[in-house]
Design an enzyme around this catalytic site. Structure first.
Site, PDB file in Angstrom:
ATOM      1  N   ASN A   9      18.985  -3.397  -8.892  1.00 28.93           N
ATOM      2  CA  ASN A   9      18.142  -2.354  -8.292  1.00 28.93           C
ATOM      3  C   ASN A   9      18.926  -1.815  -7.092  1.00 28.93           C
ATOM      4  OD1 ASN A   9      16.234  -0.837  -6.972  1.00 28.93           O
ATOM      5  ND2 ASN A   9      14.886  -2.565  -6.458  1.00 28.93           N
ATOM      6  N   LYS A  11      18.252   0.582  -5.241  1.00 32.73           N
ATOM      7  CA  LYS A  11      17.366   1.168  -4.220  1.00 32.73           C
ATOM      8  C   LYS A  11      17.925   2.515  -3.765  1.00 32.73           C
ATOM      9  CE  LYS A  11      15.783  -3.428  -3.077  1.00 32.73           C
ATOM     10  NZ  LYS A  11      15.223  -4.341  -2.104  1.00 32.73           N
ATOM     11  N   HIS A  96       7.408  -2.056  -7.551  1.00 32.84           N
ATOM     12  CA  HIS A  96       8.279  -2.757  -6.601  1.00 32.84           C
ATOM     13  C   HIS A  96       7.576  -2.858  -5.238  1.00 32.84           C
ATOM     14  CE1 HIS A  96      11.572  -3.643  -3.882  1.00 32.84           C
ATOM     15  NE2 HIS A  96      12.156  -4.197  -4.931  1.00 32.84           N
ATOM     16  N   GLU A  98       8.534  -2.424  -2.312  1.00 29.43           N
ATOM     17  CA  GLU A  98       8.757  -1.322  -1.364  1.00 29.43           C
ATOM     18  C   GLU A  98       7.875  -0.121  -1.704  1.00 29.43           C
ATOM     19  OE1 GLU A  98      12.995  -1.469  -1.796  1.00 29.43           O
ATOM     20  OE2 GLU A  98      12.924  -3.407  -0.770  1.00 29.43           O
ATOM     21  N   GLU A 168       8.832 -11.206  -7.375  1.00 29.12           N
ATOM     22  CA  GLU A 168       9.614 -10.963  -6.165  1.00 29.12           C
ATOM     23  C   GLU A 168       8.758 -11.247  -4.938  1.00 29.12           C
ATOM     24  OE1 GLU A 168      13.132  -8.113  -7.084  1.00 29.12           O
ATOM     25  OE2 GLU A 168      11.421  -6.940  -6.441  1.00 29.12           O
ATOM     26  N   GLY A 174      15.569  -8.805   0.523  1.00 29.93           N
ATOM     27  CA  GLY A 174      16.452  -8.221   1.533  1.00 29.93           C
ATOM     28  C   GLY A 174      16.511  -9.009   2.823  1.00 29.93           C
ATOM     29  N   SER A 214      16.804 -11.790  -2.656  1.00 29.90           N
ATOM     30  CA  SER A 214      18.030 -12.391  -2.108  1.00 29.90           C
ATOM     31  C   SER A 214      18.799 -13.245  -3.125  1.00 29.90           C
ATOM     32  CB  SER A 214      17.720 -13.192  -0.838  1.00 29.90           C
ATOM     33  OG  SER A 214      17.176 -12.331   0.157  1.00 29.90           O
TER      34      SER A 214
END
Ligand code: PGA
Length: 257
Positions: A9, A11, A96, A98, A168, A174, A214
């Site tokens: 991904n 991003k 996701h 985010e 996730e 991250g 991560s």
């Protein structure tokens, strides 16, 4: 036997030159004869077509990071599933964290997007995961249940062949903090149980559940070596061919073990 999927991904990263170079390096390493595991990259929208071009004679599949549920029409700024198919995309990441937490997407909206993407023949990577505060309050499984109930509402058993789940934990994305193998396996086991009661033991057994948060070459083998972890959704470490290749190599080792 579930087939490993290692999905990158990207991003909101890369530019035309670096994205194409990264995709070309992966296409060279994982050519059309590479068959050990599935490999997917998800570049930003503007680079999808050029990444599809440079990976077309390889094993590298290309997906998008989002799509809208409506057919093409007056929806300024949105991208339709039909457009993704048109440029050669195989899949789309939906839900996701985010998009849930930065852009405010709800389970209801995510569900509309999931249904529309499936109707248009895309594979969906549906992301679920709890916040740190929710984990600390002992709500991890309740949050996963809500997101699975909501995200997959109305999705038929037949369509589940095109669904991949990505667990996730938001606190691991991250941050450099990875879930322990026990934390990951326990959430994956819960999700597989959810699939079994919502659908069937066969569907639960066939559906891939990726871990994301991560993942790096150094921890990939241990995480993907858990019985219910079928691959990885990789952010930061998918931005260099070396690191992403290291994670793919770990999956290849596990697949051939
Ligand atoms: P990360 O991101 O690997 O950079 O933690 C994972 C993701 O958000 O999909």
């Amino acid at each position: 036997m579930r087939r490993f999927l290692v999905a990158g991904n990207w991003k909101m990263n890369t530019d035309r030159e670096s994205g194409t170079a990264l995709a070309s390096a992966l296409a060279e390493k994982y050519g059309s004869d590479f068959n050990a595991v599935d490999v997917l990259v998800s570049p930003p929208f503007p680079y999808l077509a050029s990444v599809v071009d440079v990976t077309s004679n390889s094993a590298v599949q290309v997906g998008a990071q989002n799509s809208y549920f409506e057919a093409p029409g007056a929806f300024t700024g949105e991208v339709a599933n039909q457009m993704l198919k048109d440029v050669g995309c195989d899949s789309v990441i939906l839900g996701h964290s985010e998009r849930r937490h930065v852009l405010g997407e709800t389970d209801e909206l995510i569900n509309k997007k999931v249904s529309a993407a499936l109707e248009n023949g895309l594979q969906v990577i549906l992301c679920v995961g709890e916040l740190l505060s929710e984990r600390e309050a002992g709500q991890t499984e309740a949050v996963l249940k809500t997101q699975m109930d909501g995200g997959l509402q109305g999705v038929s058993a037949e369509s589940m062949a095109n669904i991949v789940i990505a667990y996730e934990p938001v606190w691991a994305i991250g941050t450099g903090v990875t879930a322990s193998t026990e934390q990951a396996e326990s959430a994956h086991e819960y999700l597989r149980g959810w699939l079994s009661s919502a659908y069937s033991a066969e569907i639960a057994d066939a559906t891939r559940i990726l871990y994301g948060g991560s993942v790096k070459p150094g921890n990939a083998k241990e995480l993907m070596g858990q019985p219910n972890v079928d691959g990885a959704l990789v952010g930061g470490a998918s931005l260099t061919a070396d690191a992403f290749g290291g994670i793919i190599d770990a999956a290849v080792e596990l697949a051939s073990a």
